[in-house]
Design an enzyme around this catalytic site. Structure first.
Site, PDB file in Angstrom:
ATOM      1  N   GLU A 161      58.459  28.970  76.205  1.00  0.00           N
ATOM      2  CA  GLU A 161      57.606  27.887  75.711  1.00  0.00           C
ATOM      3  C   GLU A 161      57.561  27.987  74.188  1.00  0.00           C
ATOM      4  OE1 GLU A 161      53.955  26.451  78.031  1.00  0.00           O
ATOM      5  OE2 GLU A 161      53.078  27.695  76.456  1.00  0.00           O
TER       6      GLU A 161
ATOM      7  N   PHE B 132      53.397  21.619  72.636  1.00  0.00           N
ATOM      8  CA  PHE B 132      54.131  22.527  73.511  1.00  0.00           C
ATOM      9  C   PHE B 132      55.491  21.927  73.913  1.00  0.00           C
ATOM     10  CE2 PHE B 132      50.008  24.000  73.383  1.00  0.00           C
ATOM     11  CZ  PHE B 132      49.699  25.033  74.259  1.00  0.00           C
TER      12      PHE B 132
ATOM     13  N   PHE C 259      55.495  17.548  84.072  1.00  0.00           N
ATOM     14  CA  PHE C 259      54.553  17.067  83.071  1.00  0.00           C
ATOM     15  C   PHE C 259      54.751  15.597  82.714  1.00  0.00           C
ATOM     16  CE2 PHE C 259      53.962  21.620  82.329  1.00  0.00           C
ATOM     17  CZ  PHE C 259      52.581  21.678  82.202  1.00  0.00           C
TER      18      PHE C 259
ATOM     19  N   SER D  32      56.119  13.874  79.099  1.00  0.00           N
ATOM     20  CA  SER D  32      54.850  13.154  79.114  1.00  0.00           C
ATOM     21  C   SER D  32      55.028  11.822  79.826  1.00  0.00           C
ATOM     22  CB  SER D  32      54.377  12.909  77.672  1.00  0.00           C
ATOM     23  OG  SER D  32      53.191  12.146  77.650  1.00  0.00           O
TER      24      SER D  32
END
Length: 470
Positions: A320, A183, A206, A140
């Site tokens: 995942e 996730f 990501f 993130s």
């Protein structure tokens, strides 16, 4: 029934309701209450055990809600005839977790029957995977931790009104409805190299920060790919090209959909207990089908290193892992993979990074422009409240395609930000666009996008329109 059994019973609510009724019957008969002569204080171990029972119960309850939403609302599960009924009231049943367990067993049985019997080298590879330790990687651009890591599902973020960049899209919600899960990418961990081994998931970067945990959830689930987009990308998109240079045929074979016997949308799903077994069996299935002899020999090598095993798994699949609702833990590691751009910091509402980078008005104007173009109301108002922005500053903001007035009144633009600009005299409500939709004004945009709140706001400040078609 003891406390543990009561808390874990599927009829917990009935037990609680029954107890409430007995208490209501009893209370009118009570005339006085006094302490017993001797009162034993619970020891620390009993208190800790009791707290763990309660935490486990709440964790299971939250998981039941997340799985109930996914299995009852996801259209793919309905199409496959493996959906469950939505709860009749607000309380989700533990049956949703039992449904996950049944599906996991189904996919294990399906692939086990297909592969039986396994050869000695296949059994060796399967054993290697089952006995490997895993870590779970969440990337993130947001600042998700101080001393405690807190990662929330998209559904929880929405329910709390938090404004942040979204990685969950309409089709994810419609077809899978797994938007109440957090996730993670999956990696083999028993090696000496620095984590993470991978920085992309299904070709996507990501974020600049990797948050790594080494513990799974009793109620998590794993898919071999992205749960919605279960297509493995072509080899040239993969991260570790030097590893792939060792092989030839398998590089042509890897791009495919990973699915069960009912077609493309039949995505194998495994509970935490079964996930390593499922991963190993499906990997063996792929290796059997491959015509690349050098790849097969590499996979079945007796001295296969943990890093090489990870390269194989995240090449053939890209697993995942999903944890219900929220992850909150002190047991984590934060790794900075790369620098965060100003736009990434803005879209992620990463104020720590914004404050580091916005050191003068020139950069503040860049951040303001990025917050408007990305419709980040919170960041725009933050910049406006911390810097003295003038009309001349606003005029200096340039965009190749759009005027600032157009951006302030575009689809889903913030009325709060627009009103701030109007009140401070930073824009004129009747300025005509010079670029896109030349000749129109902000009121034209608001009417076109049927934004009643913005129309009311602009009319309040004297906006007019010359558009005869409106």
């Amino acid at each position: 029934m003891n406390i543990s059994e009561t808390l874990n019973s599927a009829n917990t609510q009935c037990n609680i309701d029954s107890m409430d009724n007995r208490l209501h019957t009893l209370f009118p008969k009570v005339t006085s209450v006094r302490n017993a002569a001797q009162q034993t204080m619970p020891d620390e171990k009993n208190l800790k055990d009791s707290a763990n029972i309660i935490k486990s119960f709440f964790r299971k309850t939250i998981a039941a809600q997340s799985y109930s939403r996914m299995f009852s609302q996801g259209s793919n599960f309905k199409s496959l005839n493996i959906a469950i009924d939505a709860p009749s009231d607000a309380k989700a049943s533990f049956k949703a977790i039992e449904h996950l367990d049944r599906l996991s067993k189904h996919y294990i049985s399906e692939i086990r029957e297909k592969l039986h019997p396994l050869s000695a080298e296949e059994l060796n590879l399967l054993s290697l995977i089952i006995n490997s330790d895993l870590i779970f990687r969440h990337q993130s651009n947001s600042d998700l931790s101080d001393k405690i890591l807190n990662i929330k599902s998209f559904n929880k973020i929405q329910s709390e009104g938090i404004c942040t960049k979204r990685n969950t899209y309409a089709d994810d919600i419609k077809k899978i409805a797994n938007h109440d899960f957090v996730f993670f990418g999956v990696e083999i961990s028993n090696h000496q190299k620095k984590h993470p081994l991978n920085t992309k998931h299904h070709t996507v970067d990501f974020g600049a920060n990797a948050y790594i945990i080494d513990h799974d959830s009793p109620y998590g689930y794993m898919t071999l790919t992205d749960h919605f987009d279960n297509a493995i990308p072509p080899v040239f998109y993969h991260e570790h090209q030097s590893f792939l240079d060792k092989f030839s045929e398998v590089n042509k074979e890897v791009s495919r959909y990973v699915h069960g016997s009912k077609g493309i949308i039949d995505v194998p799903i495994f509970n935490t207990k079964d996930m390593k077994l499922g991963l190993g069996l499906y990997l063996i299935d792929f290796i059997r089908k491959s015509e690349d002899q050098s790849f097969k020999e590499f996979c079945y090598g007796k001295n296969l290193a943990p890093v090489d095993l990870d390269r194989i798994i995240n090449f053939v699949f890209q697993p995942e892992y999903h944890i219900p609702r929220m992850v909150s833990t002190e047991n984590f590691k934060k790794v900075k993979i790369r620098e965060i751009s100003l736009e990434e910091a803005v879209t992620a509402s990463n104020y720590e990074e914004i404050n580091k980078q916005v050191t003068n008005k020139k950069i503040a104007l860049q951040a303001l422009f990025l917050s408007i173009t990305n419709q980040k109301e919170d960041v725009a108002l933050y910049i406006l409240s911390n810097f003295e922005i003038t009309r001349q500053d606003v005029i200096s903001i340039k965009h190749e395609l759009y005027d600032i007035e157009y951006l302030l009144s575009a689809h889903n633009s913030s009325c709060k930000v627009l009103e701030y600009f109007i009140n401070k005299g930073l824009v004129d409500v009747n300025t005509k666009f010079k670029k896109t939709n030349s000749g129109d004004c902000m009121l034209d945009n608001a009417i076109k996008y049927e934004n009643a709140e913005m129309i009311k706001l602009l009319l309040k400040y004297g906006a007019t329109s010359d558009n005869k078609y409106i």
